[in-house]
Design a protein around this motif. Structure first.
Motif, mmCIF file in Angstrom:
data_model
loop_
_atom_site.group_PDB
_atom_site.id
_atom_site.type_symbol
_atom_site.label_atom_id
_atom_site.label_comp_id
_atom_site.label_asym_id
_atom_site.label_seq_id
_atom_site.Cartn_x
_atom_site.Cartn_y
_atom_site.Cartn_z
ATOM 1 N N LEU A 1 -0.442 85.780 8.426
ATOM 2 C CA LEU A 1 0.032 86.134 7.083
ATOM 3 C C LEU A 1 -0.680 87.357 6.524
ATOM 4 C CD1 LEU A 1 0.314 82.648 5.361
ATOM 5 C CD2 LEU A 1 2.184 84.238 5.733
ATOM 6 N N SER B 1 5.159 78.871 9.579
ATOM 7 C CA SER B 1 6.370 78.045 9.559
ATOM 8 C C SER B 1 6.364 77.048 10.717
ATOM 9 C CB SER B 1 7.624 78.920 9.610
ATOM 10 O OG SER B 1 7.647 79.724 10.766
ATOM 11 N N ARG C 1 4.655 81.761 1.349
ATOM 12 C CA ARG C 1 5.543 82.703 2.026
ATOM 13 C C ARG C 1 5.973 83.830 1.096
ATOM 14 N NH1 ARG C 1 5.781 83.877 6.845
ATOM 15 N NH2 ARG C 1 6.241 81.797 7.606
ATOM 16 N N TYR D 1 4.275 75.728 0.857
ATOM 17 C CA TYR D 1 4.592 76.681 1.925
ATOM 18 C C TYR D 1 5.467 77.818 1.397
ATOM 19 C CZ TYR D 1 7.537 78.714 5.500
ATOM 20 O OH TYR D 1 8.254 79.609 6.273
ATOM 21 N N THR D 2 6.487 77.467 0.629
ATOM 22 C CA THR D 2 7.401 78.487 0.093
ATOM 23 C C THR D 2 6.660 79.463 -0.802
ATOM 24 O OG1 THR D 2 9.150 76.798 0.120
ATOM 25 C CG2 THR D 2 9.607 78.823 -1.100
ATOM 26 N N CYS E 1 11.543 75.928 5.807
ATOM 27 C CA CYS E 1 10.440 76.475 6.609
ATOM 28 C C CYS E 1 10.897 77.534 7.600
ATOM 29 C CB CYS E 1 9.740 75.347 7.372
ATOM 30 S SG CYS E 1 9.014 74.088 6.311
ATOM 31 N N GLY F 1 4.234 87.011 2.072
ATOM 32 C CA GLY F 1 5.231 87.619 2.946
ATOM 33 C C GLY F 1 6.173 88.575 2.265
#
Length: 493
Positions: free
Chosen positions: A488, A79, A262, A258-259, A128, A266
């Motif tokens: 990650l 992020s 994630r 990015y999302t 982010c 994540g």
């Protein structure tokens, strides 16, 4: 005190400045306010990234309410890296903006443009930094709604139509994302991402878990403009004002990528997504098909903005290819390509804005011979184009080489061959523009054209030149991308 509150100030400052722009109304004062805010946000992002590298992830509890009951902002390697280049692009594009805004947006709407620009920047940064899954949706909608408004400011009648098409597709994507978030909340009873990751494995194998993941994946693929869910992007990039295209082309799809990273790495876990489900093969297939389909489409376009728009769809394919490999090398390559593509494509669209200012058009036929009268602008296109192709000593080469190495090491050497062939397609559509600029007799308008103002040319070279800088000096691009990938995957950077 201020340093401790940087995560929330990063969002609050541009969010408050946006309505202030409307209240002030004076376009010169509004511009100075927007520029000051964008530069301050970039400085905050640099400070946060430095702190993450030095001390590890930052956790900030809004209102001192501890998660999962309160909303948490989290800055980690990934992020922080995305915050860094999104805020940098936001500031540089505003430095470049005034002449382009004067030429393409009615004076009565300038203050609205800067207000909406800051809202869009707020939404992208918020996506982010938030650690709350529902807040991801909220910030995604803030950035999307402001993007629709920015695109509709284009000077042709097709701009509102392109904004409407984007709105329809964006709403479908947002609905899918919201349904996925709702189903995850139903299973876990929490919206905090770290808390979801702890609770979700219990119910991940259920039908509800599979459907939730499917909805999130499809919704984000629309937002990322993954082929064949890309139909909103060419029109949006082509008919938006040049300065708007510079900003959203460099940031919007990258934040959506990015999302996706994630959520997969994540929350859902790569073990479930890539081993128990065939997501890796699906992503790899969509990436390869998208790279070739979009690159072939770019070759036949007559509008330079449209050429770059289809190129962006192809470049998202490279990012997905890296994600699909799902190891440290592949993920590092995908993340660094987000950054490299942001500076390359942002720089190229800034070049297009310079030509559009002087030639009054982004049609390729109107650019004939302009390389003779606008040599500095034409050279900037050449440098950016080499980066997009992936020529050595450019940033594009670094990420493509990392991706090629990761693909071959994973045993998928046929995909590596296809990657090399796809770079030849990029060479074709970049060369079409170079040939038009340098090897044609100038049109009447091009023959009388002059270089754009230095306040446009200097920021353009700042971004385009960074393509060469980060092609040689990779500590703050490939290095930070690898740092993010290790974090990650649960390793120790």
């Amino acid at each position: 005190m201020i340093a401790q509150n940087l995560p929330v100030l990063l969002i609050v400052v541009p969010l408050i400045a946006a309505p202030l722009c409307v209240l002030i109304g004076n376009r010169k004062l509004v511009y100075l306010l927007a520029l000051a805010v964008a530069c301050a946000v970039f400085a905050m992002s640099v400070g946060l990234m430095a702190e993450v590298v030095r001390s590890g992830p930052i956790h900030y509890n809004i209102g001192n309410w501890a998660p999962p009951y309160g909303i948490e902002y989290v800055v980690d390697g990934l992020s922080g890296f995305v915050l860094l280049f999104v805020s940098a692009i936001g500031a540089v594009v505003l430095l470049y903006a005034p002449p382009s805004v004067e030429a393409e947006i009615p004076a009565s709407k300038h203050y609205l443009f800067y207000a909406t620009y800051l809202l869009c920047l707020t939404g992208l940064l918020g996506i982010c930094i938030t650690g709350d899954l529902f807040n991801v949706f909220v910030f995604l909608e803030i950035s999307s709604l402001s993007s629709y408004a920015l695109i509709s400011l284009g000077r042709t009648r097709r701009a509102p139509l392109a904004a409407l098409q984007y709105l329809i597709m964006g709403t479908v994507g947002a609905t899918f994302i919201l349904i996925g978030i709702g189903l995850i909340y139903q299973m876990t009873g929490t919206l905090n991402m770290a808390d979801i990751a702890q609770r979700l494995p219990v119910g991940l194998q259920t039908r509800t878990g599979l459907v939730a993941f499917a909805f999130l994946t499809i919704g984000l693929c629309i937002k990322m403009a993954v082929f064949p869910l890309h139909t909103w992007l060419p029109g949006a990039y082509t008919y938006a004002p040049s300065v708007v295209t510079c900003f959203i082309a460099a940031t919007a799809t990258k934040v959506s990528v990015y999302t996706f990273i994630r959520i997969v790495f994540g929350i859902i876990s790569p073990q479930f997504a890539f081993v128990e489900l065939p997501l890796a093969k699906g992503l790899m297939m969509m990436a390869i098909v998208g790279i070739f389909a979009a690159s072939l489409a770019a070759i036949y376009q007559q509008d330079v903005k449209r050429i770059l728009a289809f190129s962006s769809i192809a470049q998202v394919g490279y990012m997905l290819l890296g994600i699909s490999i799902s190891n440290e090398a592949g993920l590092s390559a995908g993340i660094v390509h987000m950054f490299n593509h942001a500076i390359i494509k942002g720089g190229l669209f800034m070049v297009v804005g310079c030509f559009t200012l002087r030639l009054g058009s982004s049609q390729l036929s109107d650019w004939r011979g302009a390389g003779r009268t606008m040599p500095w602008t034409a050279f900037a296109w050449t440098v950016g184009g080499l980066g997009l192709i992936g020529v050595p000593v450019t940033a594009g080469f670094v990420s493509k080489w990392m991706l090629l190495t990761a693909v071959i090491d994973s045993g998928a050497w046929p995909v590596g061959i296809l990657m090399l062939l796809s770079s030849l397609l990029a060479l074709l559509y970049i060369w079409r523009v170079v040939e038009t600029l340098y090897f044609n007799e100038p049109t009447e308008i091009a023959g009388q054209a002059t270089e754009p103002p230095l306040r446009m040319l200097i920021p353009t070279y700042l971004v385009v030149g960074s393509t060469l800088v980060f092609g040689v000096w990779t500590v703050y691009s490939a290095g930070l991308a690898q740092f993010a990938a290790i974090g990650l995957l649960g390793g120790t950077p």
